[in-house]
Design a protein around this motif. Structure first.
Motif, short mmCIF file in Angstrom:
data_model
loop_
_atom_site.label_atom_id
_atom_site.label_comp_id
_atom_site.label_asym_id
_atom_site.label_seq_id
_atom_site.Cartn_x
_atom_site.Cartn_y
_atom_site.Cartn_z
N LEU A 181 0.80 -1.04 0.14
CA LEU A 181 -0.14 0.19 0.09
C LEU A 181 0.86 1.29 0.18
N VAL A 182 0.69 2.18 -1.10
CA VAL A 182 1.51 3.34 -1.01
C VAL A 182 0.50 4.60 -1.55
N GLY A 183 0.90 5.77 -1.03
CA GLY A 183 0.15 6.91 -1.31
C GLY A 183 1.20 8.14 -1.35
N GLU A 184 0.59 9.12 -1.83
CA GLU A 184 1.25 10.34 -2.18
C GLU A 184 0.47 11.70 -1.96
N ASN A 185 1.27 12.70 -1.48
CA ASN A 185 0.70 13.93 -1.35
C ASN A 185 1.52 14.88 -1.86
N ILE A 186 0.94 15.85 -2.60
CA ILE A 186 2.13 16.89 -3.03
C ILE A 186 1.50 18.38 -2.78
N ALA A 187 2.37 19.33 -2.66
CA ALA A 187 1.70 20.66 -2.53
C ALA A 187 2.96 21.79 -2.81
N ILE A 238 2.22 23.92 4.56
CA ILE A 238 2.14 22.50 3.47
C ILE A 238 0.96 21.71 4.24
N VAL A 239 1.35 21.47 5.40
CA VAL A 239 0.54 20.42 6.40
C VAL A 239 -1.00 21.03 6.23
N SER A 240 -1.21 22.40 6.25
CA SER A 240 -2.47 22.89 6.37
C SER A 240 -3.11 22.67 5.14
N GLN A 241 -2.45 22.95 3.75
CA GLN A 241 -2.91 22.60 2.66
C GLN A 241 -3.29 21.11 2.36
N TRP A 242 -2.73 20.21 3.01
CA TRP A 242 -3.07 18.85 2.68
C TRP A 242 -4.10 18.60 3.49
N MET A 243 -4.35 18.99 4.86
CA MET A 243 -5.27 18.75 5.96
C MET A 243 -6.53 19.35 5.33
N HIS A 244 -6.60 20.55 4.57
CA HIS A 244 -7.85 21.09 3.84
C HIS A 244 -8.23 20.80 2.64
N HIS A 277 -6.26 14.48 0.36
CA HIS A 277 -4.84 14.50 0.96
C HIS A 277 -4.96 13.88 2.46
N ARG A 278 -6.16 14.56 2.98
CA ARG A 278 -6.47 14.32 4.56
C ARG A 278 -6.39 12.76 4.58
N ALA A 279 -7.38 12.24 3.49
CA ALA A 279 -7.58 10.74 3.95
C ALA A 279 -6.23 9.94 3.64
N ILE A 280 -5.41 10.23 2.81
CA ILE A 280 -4.11 9.61 2.79
C ILE A 280 -3.22 9.59 4.41
N ILE A 281 -3.40 10.97 4.78
CA ILE A 281 -2.60 11.14 5.97
C ILE A 281 -3.29 10.37 7.32
N LEU A 282 -4.73 10.18 7.09
CA LEU A 282 -5.30 9.31 8.24
C LEU A 282 -5.52 8.02 7.81
N THR A 283 -4.91 7.42 6.87
CA THR A 283 -5.12 6.13 6.64
C THR A 283 -4.31 5.31 7.58
N ALA A 343 9.53 29.44 -4.10
CA ALA A 343 8.72 28.35 -3.96
C ALA A 343 9.07 27.16 -3.38
N VAL A 344 8.35 26.70 -2.64
CA VAL A 344 8.79 25.36 -1.82
C VAL A 344 7.84 24.08 -2.57
N MET A 345 8.55 23.31 -3.21
CA MET A 345 7.91 22.19 -3.84
C MET A 345 7.96 20.88 -2.72
N ALA A 346 6.83 20.23 -2.25
CA ALA A 346 6.63 19.36 -1.52
C ALA A 346 6.04 17.95 -1.77
N THR A 347 6.82 16.72 -1.48
CA THR A 347 6.16 15.53 -1.73
C THR A 347 6.30 14.89 -0.49
N ALA A 348 5.25 14.07 -0.09
CA ALA A 348 5.30 13.04 0.95
C ALA A 348 4.63 11.83 0.27
N ASP A 349 5.62 10.90 0.41
CA ASP A 349 5.25 9.48 0.01
C ASP A 349 5.28 8.74 1.12
N PHE A 350 3.99 7.78 1.04
CA PHE A 350 3.71 6.89 2.29
C PHE A 350 3.60 5.44 1.84
#
Length: 161
Positions: free
Chosen positions: A97-103, A115-121, A125-131, A152-159
């Protein structure tokens, strides 16, 4: 001749040393930002009764590659122009199982909290964080000019499970 060459070498080392020092500062600042994103995400998971993410070096490399690639090639998408996002992650790590968020953002929107606020709103993205089944994370932050926006800050979160 020997004195001139030595002087040239000393002069070159003085020019190179500040650049190396600046690179080290940028690297440590990026790593500190990545650590802050993980800490913020773990606070959110704890508040929802979920276990903390553990940092994965292979996932971090995948995430950092993707953030830098998006900046260098001027796109904002999970998949690159030549590779699907899940195939990219699989090059670094195999997981069921993998997931990804970008911002991306500038100023406060490019900060770890922004960045975290963008994902949680964002519901997706929120669903991935809370999986609950995702336990490992890699954060990659890259800073540069994106869409004409300097700093600009480019952010990737791989899960991964």
């Amino acid at each position: 001749m020997r004195k001139i060459l030595l002087g040239l070498l000393v002069g070159l080392s003085l020019v190179i040393a500040p650049a190396v020092g600046q690179a080290a500062v940028k690297t440590s600042k990026r790593a500190a930002g990545e650590d802050q994103v993980v800490a913020l995400l773990n606070q959110i998971r704890e508040a929802h009764g979920l276990s903390d993410f553990s940092v994965s070096a292979p996932l971090r490399r995948a995430a950092l590659f993707h953030s830098a690639d998006m900046l260098a090639k001027g796109y904002f998408d999970h998949s690159s122009p030549t590779e699907a996002w899940d195939a990219r992650i699989a090059r670094y790590l195999e997981a069921p199982l993998v997931g990804e968020n970008i911002a991306w953002g500038q100023g406060s929107y490019g900060s770890p909290a922004g960045i975290v606020s963008q994902w949680m709103h964002s519901a997706a993205h929120r669903a991935i964080i809370l999986t609950p089944g995702l336990h490992r994370i890699g954060i990659g932050l890259a800073t540069g000019t994106f869409a004409g926006a300097p700093g600009a800050v480019m952010a990737t979160a791989d899960f991964a499970a």
